[in-house]
Every structure is written in structure tokens, then in C-alpha cells.
Design an enzyme around this catalytic site. Structure first.
Site, PDB file in Angstrom:
ATOM      1  N   GLY A  42      -5.250   0.638 -27.026  1.00  0.00           N
ATOM      2  CA  GLY A  42      -5.253  -0.623 -28.258  1.00  0.00           C
ATOM      3  C   GLY A  42      -4.915  -1.625 -27.771  1.00  0.00           C
ATOM      4  O   GLY A  42      -5.101  -2.876 -27.099  1.00  0.00           O
ATOM      5  N   GLY A  43      -3.637  -2.348 -27.858  1.00  0.00           N
ATOM      6  CA  GLY A  43      -2.621  -3.281 -28.090  1.00  0.00           C
ATOM      7  C   GLY A  43      -2.714  -4.303 -26.037  1.00  0.00           C
ATOM      8  O   GLY A  43      -3.854  -5.314 -26.248  1.00  0.00           O
ATOM      9  N   GLY A 101       0.762   2.308 -29.957  1.00  0.00           N
ATOM     10  CA  GLY A 101       1.399   1.459 -29.740  1.00  0.00           C
ATOM     11  C   GLY A 101       3.376   1.173 -30.430  1.00  0.00           C
ATOM     12  O   GLY A 101       3.196   0.185 -31.071  1.00  0.00           O
ATOM     13  N   GLU A 144      -4.957   6.685 -36.206  1.00  0.00           N
ATOM     14  CA  GLU A 144      -3.687   5.961 -37.639  1.00  0.00           C
ATOM     15  C   GLU A 144      -5.856   6.772 -39.255  1.00  0.00           C
ATOM     16  O   GLU A 144      -4.841   6.236 -39.951  1.00  0.00           O
ATOM     17  CB  GLU A 144      -4.557   4.509 -36.919  1.00  0.00           C
ATOM     18  CG  GLU A 144      -3.145   3.882 -36.474  1.00  0.00           C
ATOM     19  CD  GLU A 144      -4.053   3.349 -35.332  1.00  0.00           C
ATOM     20  OE1 GLU A 144      -5.082   2.367 -35.898  1.00  0.00           O
ATOM     21  OE2 GLU A 144      -3.167   3.196 -34.221  1.00  0.00           O
ATOM     22  N   ASN A 200     -10.188   0.100 -27.280  1.00  0.00           N
ATOM     23  CA  ASN A 200      -9.852   0.314 -28.802  1.00  0.00           C
ATOM     24  C   ASN A 200      -9.287  -1.234 -29.743  1.00  0.00           C
ATOM     25  O   ASN A 200      -7.833  -1.177 -30.565  1.00  0.00           O
ATOM     26  CB  ASN A 200      -8.984   1.091 -29.575  1.00  0.00           C
ATOM     27  CG  ASN A 200      -8.886   1.142 -31.220  1.00  0.00           C
ATOM     28  OD1 ASN A 200      -9.648   0.989 -31.998  1.00  0.00           O
ATOM     29  ND2 ASN A 200      -7.950   2.504 -31.671  1.00  0.00           N
ATOM     30  N   TRP A 201      -9.839  -2.176 -30.581  1.00  0.00           N
ATOM     31  CA  TRP A 201      -9.471  -3.376 -30.917  1.00  0.00           C
ATOM     32  C   TRP A 201      -9.150  -3.281 -32.332  1.00  0.00           C
ATOM     33  O   TRP A 201      -8.346  -4.450 -32.539  1.00  0.00           O
ATOM     34  CB  TRP A 201     -10.230  -4.354 -31.077  1.00  0.00           C
ATOM     35  CG  TRP A 201     -11.086  -4.593 -29.916  1.00  0.00           C
ATOM     36  CD1 TRP A 201     -10.184  -3.905 -28.260  1.00  0.00           C
ATOM     37  CD2 TRP A 201     -11.580  -5.773 -29.206  1.00  0.00           C
ATOM     38  NE1 TRP A 201     -11.651  -5.355 -27.276  1.00  0.00           N
ATOM     39  CE2 TRP A 201     -11.776  -5.889 -27.471  1.00  0.00           C
ATOM     40  CE3 TRP A 201     -12.458  -6.983 -30.099  1.00  0.00           C
ATOM     41  CZ2 TRP A 201     -13.113  -6.834 -27.639  1.00  0.00           C
ATOM     42  CZ3 TRP A 201     -13.551  -7.881 -29.119  1.00  0.00           C
ATOM     43  CH2 TRP A 201     -13.878  -7.375 -28.576  1.00  0.00           C
ATOM     44  N   LYS A 202      -9.102  -2.112 -33.077  1.00  0.00           N
ATOM     45  CA  LYS A 202      -8.124  -1.721 -34.109  1.00  0.00           C
ATOM     46  C   LYS A 202      -9.253  -2.732 -35.031  1.00  0.00           C
ATOM     47  O   LYS A 202     -10.155  -3.465 -35.304  1.00  0.00           O
ATOM     48  CB  LYS A 202      -6.748  -1.589 -33.685  1.00  0.00           C
ATOM     49  CG  LYS A 202      -6.904  -0.690 -32.983  1.00  0.00           C
ATOM     50  CD  LYS A 202      -5.177  -0.828 -33.014  1.00  0.00           C
ATOM     51  CE  LYS A 202      -4.915   0.425 -32.025  1.00  0.00           C
ATOM     52  NZ  LYS A 202      -3.377   1.040 -32.068  1.00  0.00           N
ATOM     53  N   SER A 239       0.021   3.653 -25.111  1.00  0.00           N
ATOM     54  CA  SER A 239       0.806   2.815 -24.339  1.00  0.00           C
ATOM     55  C   SER A 239       0.227   2.432 -22.900  1.00  0.00           C
ATOM     56  O   SER A 239       1.622   2.100 -22.379  1.00  0.00           O
ATOM     57  CB  SER A 239       2.621   2.302 -24.943  1.00  0.00           C
ATOM     58  OG  SER A 239       2.426   2.427 -26.254  1.00  0.00           O
ATOM     59  N   GLU A 271      -4.633  11.681 -27.294  1.00  0.00           N
ATOM     60  CA  GLU A 271      -3.208  10.114 -27.405  1.00  0.00           C
ATOM     61  C   GLU A 271      -2.155  10.896 -28.478  1.00  0.00           C
ATOM     62  O   GLU A 271      -2.124  11.244 -29.367  1.00  0.00           O
ATOM     63  CB  GLU A 271      -4.048   9.322 -28.883  1.00  0.00           C
ATOM     64  CG  GLU A 271      -5.512   8.939 -28.290  1.00  0.00           C
ATOM     65  CD  GLU A 271      -5.547   7.514 -29.381  1.00  0.00           C
ATOM     66  OE1 GLU A 271      -5.622   5.987 -28.023  1.00  0.00           O
ATOM     67  OE2 GLU A 271      -5.426   7.107 -29.029  1.00  0.00           O
TER      68      GLU A 271
HETATM   69  C1  PEP Z   1      -4.844   3.414 -29.542  1.00  0.00           C
HETATM   70  O1  PEP Z   1      -5.023   2.485 -30.933  1.00  0.00           O
HETATM   71  O2  PEP Z   1      -5.853   4.560 -29.368  1.00  0.00           O
HETATM   72  C2  PEP Z   1      -4.482   2.893 -28.774  1.00  0.00           C
HETATM   73  C3  PEP Z   1      -3.508   4.012 -27.355  1.00  0.00           C
HETATM   74  O3  PEP Z   1      -2.747   1.769 -28.892  1.00  0.00           O
HETATM   75  P1  PEP Z   1      -2.375   0.724 -27.812  1.00  0.00           P
HETATM   76  O4  PEP Z   1      -2.397   1.588 -26.256  1.00  0.00           O
HETATM   77  O5  PEP Z   1      -1.580   0.162 -28.452  1.00  0.00           O
HETATM   78  O6  PEP Z   1      -0.843   1.792 -27.519  1.00  0.00           O
END
Ligand code: PEP
Length: 251
Positions: free
Chosen positions: A233-234, A172, A96, A9-11, A212, A166
Site C-alpha cells: 500500500g503506502g 497502514g 478496506e 495497491n494505490w487505494k 506495512s 493481509e
Molecule cells: C494494503 O493496502 O494492501 C497494504 C498492505 O497497505 P500498507 O502496505 O500501507 O500496509
């Protein structure tokens, strides 16, 4: 057997040019991947990303979809537009979106129905906040998100659905649910689905963990019975990190 699915998920990251660069770095690193691999990219990068992905096994995803076919919905993007750009998967109800853009279980349900109607594969996000967790409300919150978010969805429709569990406090933040904890909660979601949509549906349903997830913890999380993948995400913004998660088995 459920085929694992790892989705990035590049956001709100990466211009179209940057997206192509990242995809070109990623492609050779995941070409022998065993799980299904998806990258969910910003709308403006979809066309360029789709072209860059041609011939690879990485699938293209979007980060949201409108609930209407077309019309006066300024700022929204329709399922038909996504399909024409080559999109296969779409994230719905990310925390988000719920937190900053007023997304509710009701709007999630509307978007989900529209995605299914047009043939997009939804990745529906659920999860509790830190406050809800500390008040021991995790199960109650998840039950509401699942029952209302998936209202009037048939068992047949579940074939194309992925759920991402999640915990909001883990997104994040660098904090991850322990593998046992994530497995237990995902097992609870599966049992909810079993009660409403039946044992076969629950058994076949893929449920990802997100929050994370990184190369260092992917193997442990993925070893859990109920965890069928990750929404990343990240770490999905760095080709090597995302590839190391995708290739968790070989490491
Ligand atoms: C996400 O945004 O779906 C996510 C899991 O982010 P991160 O991996 O950065 O916690």
C-alpha cells in the site's frame, strides 16, 4: 518454482496525471525486475496508466470489479470495462472494502467468479483483525474466508489466482507481522488449499504478504518459504520505495 509477484495497491490516491508521473518515475527503476510487477490504480487513472505502461514489464491492475456483466449497478465497474482499459489483475476483497463498504465472503466469491469468467487475474485478500488475532481466532477466520470466498472455484481456476494474506492490524499501521509469523500463517492457508483443491494446486499457488511491507523488511519477508510476493500500500506511492521492494534481491 513460483514466480514472486509484487503488486502496488494505490487505494484512493493519484489522479490520472499524478499516476502517469509516478509510473514514469517507476519504469526505469524496475526494468530489470525479477518478480512480476503490478500496479493497481484507481479506476479514473486506468486508461492513462495503461498508456504510460506500454512497452514496460509492469502490469496494470484495478482495485475491484463488479460481479455482474452490466446493468443497474450504479457506481460499479465491470470486468469488460477493465479489460478494455488494459487491466490484467484485479484486487478482490481488500480489508478496506470489507470494513467500509460491506464486502463479505459471499460478495468476494461473486466478484471472483466474474473476474475468472472474463479472464482477469484476481488477487484475493484475506486476513484477520487485531481483535480476532487477540482472541486466537486467526485460523478460524482465514478458514472461513478461504472456504466461502473460494466456494465452487475449481483447481484449474487457481492457476490465475493470487492470494494476499493481509493481517488487518498491519495495514497502514507500520506494524508488520514477523517474517516467521507471516510465513506460518501463509503456510496454514496453503495447507487449507491443499486439503480442498489438492497438492498440485497448493504448490503452484502464489500467496503474497501485505501489511506495512517496505524496503527495510521486504528481503526478510521474501526469504520465507511460503511468501511469494507482496501487496504494497503506502510504499507503492513512492517510486524508489516500491522499486526497492521489487528489487529486494539485489539490495
Ligand atoms: C494494503 O493496502 O494492501 C497494504 C498492505 O497497505 P500498507 O502496505 O500501507 O500496509
Amino acid at each position: 518454482m513460483r514466480k514472486p509477484i509484487i503488486a502496488g495497491n494505490w487505494k484512493m490516491n493519484k489522479t490520472a496525471t499524478e499516476a502517469v508521473k509516478l509510473i514514469n518515475e517507476l519504469k526505469p527503476l524496475v526494468e530489470r525486475a525479477k518478480p512480476e510487477v503490478v500496479v493497481c490504480v484507481p479506476y479514473t487513472a486506468l486508461w492513462a496508466a495503461g498508456e504510460a505502461l506500454e512497452g514496460s514489464k509492469i502490469k496494470l491492475g484495478a482495485e475491484n470489479v463488479a460481479w455482474a456483466d452490466s446493468g443497474a449497478f450504479t457506481g460499479e465497474i465491470s470486468a469488460e470495462m477493465l479489460l478494455e482499459a488494459g487491466v490484467e489483475y484485479v484486487i478482490i476483497g481488500h480489508s478496506e472494502r470489507r470494513q467500509y463498504f460491506g464486502e463479505t465472503d459471499e460478495s468476494v466469491n461473486k466478484r471472483l467468479k466474474q473476474a475468472l469468467k472474463l479472464g482477469l487475474k484476481p488477487i484475493v485478500c484475506v486476513g484477520e483483525t487485531l481483535e480476532e488475532r487477540e482472541k486466537n481466532r486467526t485460523r478460524r477466520v482465514l478458514k472461513k474466508q478461504v472456504l466461502e470466498g473460494f466456494k465452487d472455484i475449481s483447481a484449474e481456476d487457481f492457476k490465475d489466482i493470487v492470494i494476499a494474506y493481509e493481517p488487518v492490524w498491519a495495514i497502514g499501521t507500520g506494524k508488520t507481522a514477523t517474517a516467521e509469523d507471516a510465513n506460518k500463517t501463509i503456510g496454514f492457508i496453503r495447507s487449507l488449499v491443499r486439503k480442498v483443491w489438492g497438492a498440485e494446486t497448493a504448490k503452484a499457488l502464489r500467496i503474497q504478504y501485505g501489511g506495512s511491507m517496505k524496503p527495510g523488511n521486504a528481503k526478510e519477508l521474501m526469504a520465507m518459504r511460503h511468501i511469494d510476493g507482496g501487496l504494497i500500500g503506502g510504499a507503492s506511492l513512492v517510486a524508489k520505495d516500491f522499486a526497492d521492494i521489487v528489487n529486494y534481491k539485489e539490495r
